[in-house]
Design a protein around this motif. Structure first.
Motif, mmCIF file in Angstrom:
data_model
loop_
_atom_site.group_PDB
_atom_site.id
_atom_site.type_symbol
_atom_site.label_atom_id
_atom_site.label_comp_id
_atom_site.label_asym_id
_atom_site.label_seq_id
_atom_site.Cartn_x
_atom_site.Cartn_y
_atom_site.Cartn_z
ATOM 1 N N TYR A 22 0.831 -1.209 0.000
ATOM 2 C CA TYR A 22 0.000 0.000 0.000
ATOM 3 C C TYR A 22 0.869 1.263 0.000
ATOM 4 C CZ TYR A 22 -3.008 3.689 1.895
ATOM 5 O OH TYR A 22 -3.671 4.878 2.106
ATOM 6 N N GLU A 23 1.880 1.295 0.845
ATOM 7 C CA GLU A 23 2.749 2.469 0.907
ATOM 8 C C GLU A 23 3.426 2.735 -0.434
ATOM 9 O OE1 GLU A 23 3.096 4.762 3.182
ATOM 10 O OE2 GLU A 23 1.543 3.781 4.363
ATOM 11 N N SER A 24 3.787 1.671 -1.141
ATOM 12 C CA SER A 24 4.421 1.870 -2.447
ATOM 13 C C SER A 24 3.443 2.454 -3.457
ATOM 14 C CB SER A 24 5.013 0.555 -2.962
ATOM 15 O OG SER A 24 4.026 -0.351 -3.420
ATOM 16 N N LEU A 25 2.157 2.179 -3.286
ATOM 17 C CA LEU A 25 1.136 2.796 -4.129
ATOM 18 C C LEU A 25 0.958 4.270 -3.783
ATOM 19 C CD1 LEU A 25 -1.811 0.246 -4.491
ATOM 20 C CD2 LEU A 25 -0.801 1.622 -6.323
ATOM 21 N N VAL A 26 0.894 4.572 -2.501
ATOM 22 C CA VAL A 26 0.699 5.946 -2.062
ATOM 23 C C VAL A 26 1.822 6.850 -2.570
ATOM 24 C CG1 VAL A 26 0.639 7.425 -0.001
ATOM 25 C CG2 VAL A 26 -0.657 5.292 -0.040
ATOM 26 N N LYS A 27 3.014 6.313 -2.681
ATOM 27 C CA LYS A 27 4.175 7.093 -3.107
ATOM 28 C C LYS A 27 4.269 7.276 -4.619
ATOM 29 C CE LYS A 27 6.945 5.716 0.905
ATOM 30 N NZ LYS A 27 8.110 4.912 1.357
ATOM 31 N N GLN A 28 3.403 6.656 -5.382
ATOM 32 C CA GLN A 28 3.463 6.782 -6.838
ATOM 33 C C GLN A 28 3.133 8.203 -7.277
ATOM 34 O OE1 GLN A 28 4.238 4.204 -9.288
ATOM 35 N NE2 GLN A 28 5.080 3.417 -7.348
ATOM 36 N N GLU A 29 3.941 8.736 -8.184
ATOM 37 C CA GLU A 29 3.672 10.040 -8.797
ATOM 38 C C GLU A 29 3.137 9.806 -10.203
ATOM 39 O OE1 GLU A 29 7.082 12.535 -8.603
ATOM 40 O OE2 GLU A 29 7.189 12.503 -6.399
ATOM 41 N N ASP A 91 1.881 -8.893 -2.179
ATOM 42 C CA ASP A 91 3.069 -8.998 -1.330
ATOM 43 C C ASP A 91 4.296 -8.378 -1.979
ATOM 44 O OD1 ASP A 91 3.188 -10.924 -3.293
ATOM 45 O OD2 ASP A 91 3.522 -12.612 -1.944
ATOM 46 N N ASP A 92 4.113 -7.664 -3.090
ATOM 47 C CA ASP A 92 5.227 -7.039 -3.793
ATOM 48 C C ASP A 92 5.298 -5.540 -3.485
ATOM 49 O OD1 ASP A 92 5.912 -9.463 -4.848
ATOM 50 O OD2 ASP A 92 5.023 -9.091 -6.824
ATOM 51 N N VAL A 93 6.239 -4.864 -4.125
ATOM 52 C CA VAL A 93 6.447 -3.425 -3.936
ATOM 53 C C VAL A 93 6.551 -2.764 -5.304
ATOM 54 C CG1 VAL A 93 7.987 -1.650 -3.011
ATOM 55 C CG2 VAL A 93 7.665 -3.794 -1.749
ATOM 56 N N LEU A 94 5.781 -1.710 -5.526
ATOM 57 C CA LEU A 94 5.918 -0.923 -6.754
ATOM 58 C C LEU A 94 7.060 0.075 -6.591
ATOM 59 C CD1 LEU A 94 2.265 -0.061 -7.803
ATOM 60 C CD2 LEU A 94 3.857 -1.548 -9.020
ATOM 61 N N LEU A 95 7.939 0.118 -7.556
ATOM 62 C CA LEU A 95 9.050 1.060 -7.528
ATOM 63 C C LEU A 95 8.599 2.442 -7.998
ATOM 64 C CD1 LEU A 95 11.789 -1.332 -8.909
ATOM 65 C CD2 LEU A 95 11.647 -0.416 -6.589
ATOM 66 N N THR A 113 4.395 -4.624 -20.398
ATOM 67 C CA THR A 113 4.960 -5.313 -19.254
ATOM 68 C C THR A 113 6.312 -4.682 -18.992
ATOM 69 O OG1 THR A 113 5.438 -7.509 -18.314
ATOM 70 C CG2 THR A 113 6.037 -7.149 -20.621
ATOM 71 N N SER A 114 6.901 -4.964 -17.852
ATOM 72 C CA SER A 114 8.108 -4.236 -17.481
ATOM 73 C C SER A 114 9.070 -5.120 -16.709
ATOM 74 C CB SER A 114 7.737 -2.996 -16.650
ATOM 75 O OG SER A 114 6.831 -3.308 -15.623
ATOM 76 N N ILE A 195 8.900 -2.251 -20.963
ATOM 77 C CA ILE A 195 9.551 -1.130 -20.299
ATOM 78 C C ILE A 195 10.753 -1.673 -19.550
ATOM 79 C CG2 ILE A 195 9.275 0.734 -18.627
ATOM 80 C CD1 ILE A 195 6.216 0.542 -19.172
ATOM 81 N N ALA A 196 11.939 -1.257 -19.951
ATOM 82 C CA ALA A 196 13.157 -1.840 -19.400
ATOM 83 C C ALA A 196 13.459 -1.384 -17.976
ATOM 84 C CB ALA A 196 14.347 -1.524 -20.310
ATOM 85 N N GLU A 197 12.942 -0.228 -17.572
ATOM 86 C CA GLU A 197 13.190 0.226 -16.205
ATOM 87 C C GLU A 197 12.340 -0.597 -15.241
ATOM 88 O OE1 GLU A 197 13.357 4.336 -13.539
ATOM 89 O OE2 GLU A 197 13.030 4.415 -15.709
ATOM 90 N N PRO A 198 12.934 -1.179 -14.216
ATOM 91 C CA PRO A 198 12.167 -2.039 -13.304
ATOM 92 C C PRO A 198 11.007 -1.305 -12.637
ATOM 93 C CG PRO A 198 14.514 -2.397 -12.991
ATOM 94 C CD PRO A 198 14.373 -1.199 -13.890
ATOM 95 N N SER A 199 9.883 -2.004 -12.558
ATOM 96 C CA SER A 199 8.676 -1.433 -11.960
ATOM 97 C C SER A 199 8.315 -2.066 -10.626
ATOM 98 C CB SER A 199 7.481 -1.618 -12.908
ATOM 99 O OG SER A 199 7.134 -2.993 -13.018
#
Length: 244
Positions: A22-29, A91-95, A113-114, A195-199
């Motif tokens: 959830y925190e990783s979602l909140v931090k998305q710009e 259980d994962d984290v969005l970068l 996909t990324s 998308i080559a940059e990790p997500s």
């Protein structure tokens, strides 16, 4: 307001990681004017998500009979109001920037996909070994890779236009490999990009569903993959194409 719907299935093994997701979602710009919503479906009636997550009108939680992740994801899809969607394991984290890059890619592509990084229990990360080049995906690439048992992407990073996913019937109702099934189905009917940059930080832990020996029983694993390959081949042979 344009919205990207993040779709997650929730099982008890995600309990210790749901708050960080959830925190990783909140931090998305996101791009100006965009917002996200998180459509979660518990695989059962445990009430886990309500106990762990804070009140947030963007978080839309559902419950239902236990039927594994594929059914839970498709049930969550019924609550998606966004024109775009993103698969996300609970259980994962969005970068940082993950959803922004998805939105930008889906401005001209049907799906994307990324890259992802494995997040190991000691906190270290490992990149995927076979990442394809950044940009448009060669038609049929992922189908050929899966047939060779060498899929180069983590299908759990899949994002797409919501209408495409609904047209394909959501995630195939299998005991696993449902993210691969949706990826290959989308590839069969529309062009996509990588998308080559990790997500994503793809968390490796002992309570994830793919960590059990039972999950990898040879006959059932082969049956799942036979099903997703047959679906992709049938779509390809039908000649139907989804267009933006």
């Amino acid at each position: 307001m344009p919205t990207i719907s993040v779709i997650s299935a929730v099982h008890p093994g995600a309990r210790d990681y749901l708050a960080e997701a959830y925190e990783s979602l909140v931090k998305q710009e996101l791009p100006d004017g965009w917002d996200w919503e998180w459509c979660l479906q518990e695989d059962g009636d445990t009430g886990l998500a309500e106990r762990v997550l804070p009140p947030d009108e963007r978080v839309r939680i559902g419950h239902g009979l236990p039927a594994r992740a594929a059914v839970a994801r498709t049930m969550a899809l019924t609550r998606a109001s966004g024109t775009l969607l993103r698969t996300f394991d609970a259980d994962d984290v969005l970068l940082p920037g993950a959803l922004d890059r998805d939105i930008q890619a889906l401005g001209t592509a049907a799906w994307c996909t990324s890259a992802a990084l494995d997040l190991l229990p000691d906190g270290s990360t490992v990149p995927g070994p076979y990442d394809p080049p950044d940009g448009p995906v060669e038609p049929g690439r992922f189908l050929a890779e899966q047939c060779a048992d060498r899929l180069s992407v983590l299908a759990a990073t899949f994002a797409a236009h919501t209408a495409l996913v609904r047209a394909l019937g959501g995630w195939p109702a299998l005991t696993g490999a449902e993210t691969i099934g949706l990826l290959l189905a989308a590839e069969a009917v529309a062009p996509g990009v990588f998308i080559a940059e990790p997500s994503t930080l793809y968390r490796k832990h002992s309570t994830q569903t793919t960590a059990s020996e039972r999950y990898w029983r040879a006959e059932e694993s082969a049956t799942r993959l036979d099903a997703v390959l047959a679906r992709a081949e049938a779509l390809r042979e039908a000649g139907w194409q989804w267009r933006l």
